[in-house]
Design an enzyme around this catalytic site. Structure first.
Site, PDB file in Angstrom:
ATOM      1  CG  ASP A  65       0.678  -6.088  -3.922  1.00  0.00           C
ATOM      2  OD1 ASP A  65       0.438  -5.977  -3.056  1.00  0.00           O
ATOM      3  OD2 ASP A  65       1.179  -4.869  -4.731  1.00  0.00           O
ATOM      4  CG  LEU A  66      -4.859  -3.479  -1.083  1.00  0.00           C
ATOM      5  CD1 LEU A  66      -5.966  -3.384  -1.900  1.00  0.00           C
ATOM      6  CD2 LEU A  66      -5.122  -3.506   0.197  1.00  0.00           C
ATOM      7  CG  ASP A  67      -1.212  -1.170  -0.044  1.00  0.00           C
ATOM      8  OD1 ASP A  67      -2.057  -0.520  -0.120  1.00  0.00           O
ATOM      9  OD2 ASP A  67      -0.752  -1.802   0.794  1.00  0.00           O
TER      10      ASP A  67
ATOM     11  CB  THR B 159      -2.376   2.764   0.027  1.00  0.00           C
ATOM     12  OG1 THR B 159      -1.790   1.684  -0.634  1.00  0.00           O
ATOM     13  CG2 THR B 159      -3.668   2.377  -0.005  1.00  0.00           C
TER      14      THR B 159
ATOM     15  CE  LYS C 145       5.300   3.762  -4.521  1.00  0.00           C
ATOM     16  NZ  LYS C 145       5.198   4.327  -5.939  1.00  0.00           N
ATOM     17  N   GLY C 146       6.019  -2.030  -0.841  1.00  0.00           N
ATOM     18  CA  GLY C 146       5.904  -3.558  -1.057  1.00  0.00           C
ATOM     19  C   GLY C 146       6.802  -4.019   0.482  1.00  0.00           C
TER      20      GLY C 146
ATOM     21  NE  ARG D  34       1.631  -1.563  10.081  1.00  0.00           N
ATOM     22  CZ  ARG D  34       0.411  -1.922  10.644  1.00  0.00           C
ATOM     23  NH1 ARG D  34       0.353  -1.918  11.937  1.00  0.00           N
ATOM     24  NH2 ARG D  34      -0.433  -2.345  10.124  1.00  0.00           N
TER      25      ARG D  34
ATOM     26  CB  SER E  51      -2.105  -7.424   0.312  1.00  0.00           C
ATOM     27  OG  SER E  51      -1.765  -6.228   1.062  1.00  0.00           O
ATOM     28  CB  ALA E  52       2.622  -7.034   2.887  1.00  0.00           C
ATOM     29  CB  SER E  53      -1.569  -3.972   3.662  1.00  0.00           C
ATOM     30  OG  SER E  53      -2.288  -2.871   4.515  1.00  0.00           O
TER      31      SER E  53
ATOM     32  CG  ASN F 165      -4.079  -1.016   7.893  1.00  0.00           C
ATOM     33  OD1 ASN F 165      -4.798  -1.028   9.014  1.00  0.00           O
ATOM     34  ND2 ASN F 165      -2.897  -0.396   7.883  1.00  0.00           N
TER      35      ASN F 165
ATOM     36  CE  LYS G 264       2.987  -9.498  -1.476  1.00  0.00           C
ATOM     37  NZ  LYS G 264       2.377  -8.472  -1.975  1.00  0.00           N
TER      38      LYS G 264
ATOM     39  CD  GLU H   6       3.312  -7.912  -5.502  1.00  0.00           C
ATOM     40  OE1 GLU H   6       3.972  -6.757  -5.693  1.00  0.00           O
ATOM     41  OE2 GLU H   6       3.199  -8.283  -4.391  1.00  0.00           O
ATOM     42  CG  ASP H   7       3.108  -2.088  -6.623  1.00  0.00           C
ATOM     43  OD1 ASP H   7       2.774  -3.140  -5.972  1.00  0.00           O
ATOM     44  OD2 ASP H   7       3.323  -0.940  -6.267  1.00  0.00           O
TER      45      ASP H   7
HETATM   46  C1  BG6 Z   1       2.395  -3.061   1.426  1.00  0.00           C
HETATM   47  C2  BG6 Z   1       2.667  -2.008   1.037  1.00  0.00           C
HETATM   48  O1  BG6 Z   1       1.557  -3.542   0.595  1.00  0.00           O
HETATM   49  O2  BG6 Z   1       1.911  -3.229   2.667  1.00  0.00           O
HETATM   50  C3  BG6 Z   1       3.941  -1.160   2.011  1.00  0.00           C
HETATM   51  O3  BG6 Z   1       3.140  -1.740  -0.326  1.00  0.00           O
HETATM   52  C4  BG6 Z   1       3.230  -1.389   3.349  1.00  0.00           C
HETATM   53  O4  BG6 Z   1       3.981   0.142   1.816  1.00  0.00           O
HETATM   54  C5  BG6 Z   1       2.992  -2.873   3.816  1.00  0.00           C
HETATM   55  O5  BG6 Z   1       4.356  -1.085   4.532  1.00  0.00           O
HETATM   56  C6  BG6 Z   1       2.300  -3.070   5.125  1.00  0.00           C
HETATM   57  O6  BG6 Z   1       1.150  -2.259   5.198  1.00  0.00           O
HETATM   58  P1  BG6 Z   1       0.545  -1.873   6.604  1.00  0.00           P
HETATM   59  O7  BG6 Z   1      -0.869  -1.416   6.167  1.00  0.00           O
HETATM   60  O8  BG6 Z   1       0.153  -3.375   7.186  1.00  0.00           O
HETATM   61  O9  BG6 Z   1       1.001  -0.942   7.418  1.00  0.00           O
HETATM   62 MG    MG Z   2       2.233  -3.234  -3.885  1.00  0.00          MG
END
Ligand code: BG6
Ligand code: MG
Length: 214
Positions: free
Chosen positions: A9-11, A17, A45-46, A49, A114-116, A118, A145, A169-170
């Site tokens: 996982d990233l964040d 972040t 967290k996790g 968006r 990761s879900a992000s 970014n 997730k 994972e956190d």
């Molecule tokens: C997860 C974070 O990794 O990504 C969440 O823990 C975040 O806090 C989610 O909302 C989505 O990220 P992003 O960068 O696409 O808005």
């Molecule tokens: Mg995380």
């Protein structure tokens, strides 16, 4: 078990972040006329968006149309991207780069899970992209997730059987996703929240290959 792949996982695992997500969400809440505390931020967290926005709006008792919600999520993301565009190598969490070096030198494959959306910008700014054989992020998955999609896709891209993979994972939802994917998991944080993981460690600071002995 002989570990063939590690999925990160990233964040909250590779980088903290959460503080930048917090600043951007708080700015949005303030603009909407209510406060958003660090404790509230823990609930995000996790979380994806749009699901994060729903939680924030429920805290402020704000009801909006879908179009308005999309516009606010985009605005929050612009602010968030402003913060993360200034990140550099110094923000990699302690032990992470050493551990990535160690597993790669053992021939273990590495993926992001990761879900992000970014993720790429963050990995590039931290100069960590080179360690990853596969990068599965929020742009590649449709289910959040605890759905196992993100980790199953990672295993597929690494060409590995899920049972030979370990997830780092956190978030509780991330550990649940790893379990549903049929993978081992290492929780990064506290046993209270991550008790379902195969193992829990506070961080990757002194992590070496022995943590992959199950
Ligand atoms: C997860 C974070 O990794 O990504 C969440 O823990 C975040 O806090 C989610 O909302 C989505 O990220 P992003 O960068 O696409 O808005
Ligand atoms: Mg995380």
């Amino acid at each position: 078990m002989h570990v063939k792949g590690c999925i990160f996982d990233l964040d909250g695992v590779i980088v903290d972040t959460a503080k930048y997500h917090y600043l951007a969400w708080r700015r949005l809440a303030n603009e909407l006329g209510f406060d958003f505390t660090e404790k509230d931020n823990e609930r995000l967290k996790g979380v994806s968006r749009m699901a994060s926005l729903e939680i924030l709006l429920s805290i402020g008792n704000v009801t909006l149309s879908e179009a308005e919600k999309l516009a606010l999520a985009a605005k929050k993301n612009e602010w968030y991207v402003e913060y993360i565009s200034r990140m550099n190598k110094d923000e990699i969490l302690p032990g992470v780069e050493n551990f990535l070096e160690a597993i790669r030198s053992e021939g273990i494959k590495v993926s992001l899970g990761s879900a992000s959306k970014n993720s790429m910008m963050i990995l590039n700014n931290l100069e960590l992209t080179k360690y990853f054989d596969a990068i599965i992020d929020g742009n590649k998955v449709s289910e959040a997730k605890p759905d196992p999609e993100v980790f199953l896709l990672a295993a597929k891209e690494l060409d590995l059987d899920p049972k030979d993979c370990v997830v780092f994972e956190d978030a509780e939802a991330g550990i649940e996703a790893a379990i549903r994917a049929g993978m081992q998991s290492i929780g990064i944080g506290s046993v209270e929240t991550l008790g379902k993981a195969t193992k829990v460690i506070p961080n990757l600071k002194d992590a070496d290959l022995t943590i992959l002995e199950f």
